[in-house]
Design a protein around this motif. Structure first.
Motif, PDB file in Angstrom:
ATOM      1  N   TYR A  41     -46.723  49.544  -4.758  1.00  0.00           N
ATOM      2  CA  TYR A  41     -46.685  49.146  -3.345  1.00  0.00           C
ATOM      3  C   TYR A  41     -47.469  50.132  -2.486  1.00  0.00           C
ATOM      4  O   TYR A  41     -48.103  49.743  -1.502  1.00  0.00           O
ATOM      5  CB  TYR A  41     -45.245  49.036  -2.847  1.00  0.00           C
ATOM      6  CG  TYR A  41     -45.156  48.315  -1.516  1.00  0.00           C
ATOM      7  CD1 TYR A  41     -45.119  46.933  -1.473  1.00  0.00           C
ATOM      8  CD2 TYR A  41     -45.144  49.019  -0.312  1.00  0.00           C
ATOM      9  CE1 TYR A  41     -45.064  46.254  -0.259  1.00  0.00           C
ATOM     10  CE2 TYR A  41     -45.092  48.358   0.894  1.00  0.00           C
ATOM     11  CZ  TYR A  41     -45.050  46.985   0.916  1.00  0.00           C
ATOM     12  OH  TYR A  41     -45.007  46.315   2.115  1.00  0.00           O
ATOM     13  N   THR A  61     -50.498  49.166  -0.071  1.00  0.00           N
ATOM     14  CA  THR A  61     -50.516  49.560   1.342  1.00  0.00           C
ATOM     15  C   THR A  61     -51.846  50.217   1.703  1.00  0.00           C
ATOM     16  O   THR A  61     -52.440  49.935   2.756  1.00  0.00           O
ATOM     17  CB  THR A  61     -49.348  50.529   1.637  1.00  0.00           C
ATOM     18  OG1 THR A  61     -48.109  49.881   1.325  1.00  0.00           O
ATOM     19  CG2 THR A  61     -49.338  50.950   3.097  1.00  0.00           C
ATOM     20  N   ASP A  81     -50.348  43.343  -4.509  1.00  0.00           N
ATOM     21  CA  ASP A  81     -49.065  42.766  -4.085  1.00  0.00           C
ATOM     22  C   ASP A  81     -48.453  41.923  -5.196  1.00  0.00           C
ATOM     23  O   ASP A  81     -47.239  41.961  -5.432  1.00  0.00           O
ATOM     24  CB  ASP A  81     -49.259  41.912  -2.832  1.00  0.00           C
ATOM     25  CG  ASP A  81     -49.337  42.749  -1.567  1.00  0.00           C
ATOM     26  OD1 ASP A  81     -48.863  43.901  -1.589  1.00  0.00           O
ATOM     27  OD2 ASP A  81     -49.879  42.255  -0.560  1.00  0.00           O
ATOM     28  N   THR A 107     -44.706  40.359   2.954  1.00  0.00           N
ATOM     29  CA  THR A 107     -45.932  41.146   2.818  1.00  0.00           C
ATOM     30  C   THR A 107     -47.029  40.323   2.158  1.00  0.00           C
ATOM     31  O   THR A 107     -48.198  40.391   2.559  1.00  0.00           O
ATOM     32  CB  THR A 107     -45.656  42.420   1.997  1.00  0.00           C
ATOM     33  OG1 THR A 107     -44.612  43.166   2.612  1.00  0.00           O
ATOM     34  CG2 THR A 107     -46.906  43.281   1.913  1.00  0.00           C
ATOM     35  N   SER A 152     -48.519  38.046   4.603  1.00  0.00           N
ATOM     36  CA  SER A 152     -49.351  38.723   5.604  1.00  0.00           C
ATOM     37  C   SER A 152     -50.829  38.716   5.207  1.00  0.00           C
ATOM     38  O   SER A 152     -51.711  38.762   6.074  1.00  0.00           O
ATOM     39  CB  SER A 152     -48.875  40.163   5.810  1.00  0.00           C
ATOM     40  OG  SER A 152     -49.171  40.970   4.670  1.00  0.00           O
ATOM     41  N   TYR A 189     -48.763  42.715   9.870  1.00  0.00           N
ATOM     42  CA  TYR A 189     -48.855  43.888   8.997  1.00  0.00           C
ATOM     43  C   TYR A 189     -47.889  44.987   9.464  1.00  0.00           C
ATOM     44  O   TYR A 189     -47.179  45.609   8.667  1.00  0.00           O
ATOM     45  CB  TYR A 189     -50.275  44.452   9.019  1.00  0.00           C
ATOM     46  CG  TYR A 189     -51.277  43.745   8.135  1.00  0.00           C
ATOM     47  CD1 TYR A 189     -50.938  42.603   7.424  1.00  0.00           C
ATOM     48  CD2 TYR A 189     -52.569  44.237   8.009  1.00  0.00           C
ATOM     49  CE1 TYR A 189     -51.875  41.962   6.619  1.00  0.00           C
ATOM     50  CE2 TYR A 189     -53.514  43.597   7.203  1.00  0.00           C
ATOM     51  CZ  TYR A 189     -53.156  42.455   6.515  1.00  0.00           C
ATOM     52  OH  TYR A 189     -54.073  41.828   5.719  1.00  0.00           O
ATOM     53  N   CYS A 192     -44.249  44.162   8.719  1.00  0.00           N
ATOM     54  CA  CYS A 192     -43.942  44.355   7.289  1.00  0.00           C
ATOM     55  C   CYS A 192     -43.794  45.838   6.958  1.00  0.00           C
ATOM     56  O   CYS A 192     -42.939  46.218   6.153  1.00  0.00           O
ATOM     57  CB  CYS A 192     -45.021  43.718   6.421  1.00  0.00           C
ATOM     58  SG  CYS A 192     -45.028  41.912   6.477  1.00  0.00           S
ATOM     59  N   ASN A 193     -44.624  46.673   7.587  1.00  0.00           N
ATOM     60  CA  ASN A 193     -44.510  48.120   7.362  1.00  0.00           C
ATOM     61  C   ASN A 193     -43.146  48.640   7.824  1.00  0.00           C
ATOM     62  O   ASN A 193     -42.491  49.408   7.115  1.00  0.00           O
ATOM     63  CB  ASN A 193     -45.612  48.859   8.117  1.00  0.00           C
ATOM     64  CG  ASN A 193     -46.955  48.768   7.431  1.00  0.00           C
ATOM     65  OD1 ASN A 193     -47.053  48.373   6.268  1.00  0.00           O
ATOM     66  ND2 ASN A 193     -48.013  49.114   8.138  1.00  0.00           N
TER      67      ASN A 193
END
Length: 373
Positions: free
Chosen positions: A49, A53, A76, A208, A211, A220, A223-224
């Motif tokens: 992940y 990111t 992802d 995510t 997104s 985004y 989701c963060n």
């Protein structure tokens, strides 16, 4: 919004690195195979992940937010496939033990990831920043084949993602149908927290994934933030699990678990099964979700009394609670605590509290009224 996205991405990346380091060392003194598997699972999932990111961060440029960022999309899917296979073990499905499950789930996204990395290095990769741009490039013979390939990859990865959603759902259904082992209150609480986190991880990872199809900076950022909160929560759950394993190895877990279960049972005012009739040691142990020997050791080590003496004390504490908190008659209180006749309850109560139940109730209420004045 761009500043918020940069800040949350930096915080999430830093948190993932810190959590990986923390879970590498916390609980190293505990020699337990299940704990080692969970630690490695977190390392792999958080590691993938983190890469996703970083890849998603590189898809944001002065031109805008890339639509279908292929590197992030592949990572992802790799993250979710890994998560689904490993998380299924929480529900009793040991998919991670078969190499074929890993090959089926990871071969396609890993091969595509390598291909896309090569495209980046050879400057053949062309990002798309809107659906209008994607539609216009479909109309051009020079770029049509390239974007048909892009859309095909997106569809294949999406179907793979949906398939592994089904894998996780199947594992959850299997867990619902199987015979459950005897668990203490603390173990049930821990298991509930873990299963809840699995569901929330599935939801946040799915958000995510979506997104990547929106090209939205606000999405985004959301989701963060959601992943930051979830990773922080999972650290607490992991630490609690380590502490339980540590207590079990030291032999201190079940006394604590029994204390929690007793407090829960004693807090019930009506229909308390613990005090029905005159239960045996085996029956009480079963209601406390521990073994006969574990309960016997607890009574001996912490109370230095026989089971019958301990049970009598528990009943009298329950009687005292009912006298303080209810208006039930003495006969009803005696019956609720499992006494077959009132005189025997009177004698036992007076020997411990130095007064009759009626006197005890009157004294407590007089003290309560005096304290409220």
């Amino acid at each position: 919004m761009l500043v918020a996205y940069h800040i949350t991405t930096a915080l999430l990346s830093l948190l993932l690195v810190c959590v990986i380091i923390y879970e590498s060392f916390y609980g190293k003194d505990v020699d337990d195979g299940v704990l080692k598997l969970r630690r490695r699972s977190f390392h792999v999932i958080f590691g993938f992940y983190l890469l996703a990111t970083v890849a998603r961060y590189s898809s944001v440029s002065p031109k805008g937010v890339e639509l279908f960022p292929m590197m992030a999309l592949c990572l992802d899917v790799i993250t979710f496939v890994t998560f689904s296979i490993l998380a299924s073990g929480y529900f009793g499905r040991w998919y991670y033990k078969s190499i074929y499950n890993w090959l089926f789930g990871l071969l396609l996204p890993v091969m595509l990831l390598v291909f896309i990395i090569v495209m980046h290095f050879t400057s053949h990769y062309q990002p798309v920043y809107s659906y209008q741009e994607l539609a216009s490039q479909f109309s051009s013979p020079e770029t049509r084949i390239l974007h048909i390939g892009r859309c095909t990859i997106v569809v294949l990865l999406s179907f793979l993602y949906i398939f592994y959603l089904g894998v996780l759902y199947n594992a959850r259904q299997y867990d619902n149908k199987k015979n459950r082992p005897r668990l203490t209150f603390l173990e049930k609480k821990q298991k509930h927290s873990e299963h809840r986190n699995v569901f929330i991880y599935m939801l946040v990872l799915s958000l995510t994934m979506v997104s990547n199809y929106t090209g939205s900076l606000a999405y985004y950022t959301f989701c963060n933030v959601a992943m930051i909160a979830l990773v922080s929560s999972s650290v607490v759950v992991f630490s609690r699990f380590v502490n339980q394993m540590r207590m079990k190895q030291k032999g201190t877990f079940y006394p604590v678990a029994i204390e929690h279960e007793l407090k829960r049972i004693e807090s019930q005012i009506k229909d308390t099964p613990f005090f029905d009739g005159n239960p045996s040691l085996e029956e009480v142990a079963e209601k406390l979700n521990v073994s006969r020997d574990e309960l016997s050791d607890y009574i001996y080590q912490t109370r230095q009394m026989s089971f019958s003496q301990w049970l009598s004390i528990c009943k009298l504490k329950f009687v005292a609670r009912l006298l303080e908190t209810t208006d039930d008659s003495i006969a009803d209180v005696s019956a609720s605590a499992g006494y077959k006749n009132i005189p025997s309850m009177y004698r036992a109560f007076k020997s411990v509290y130095g007064m009759t139940p009626t006197e005890y109730r009157s004294k407590k209420r007089n003290n309560s009224q005096a304290g409220s004045m």
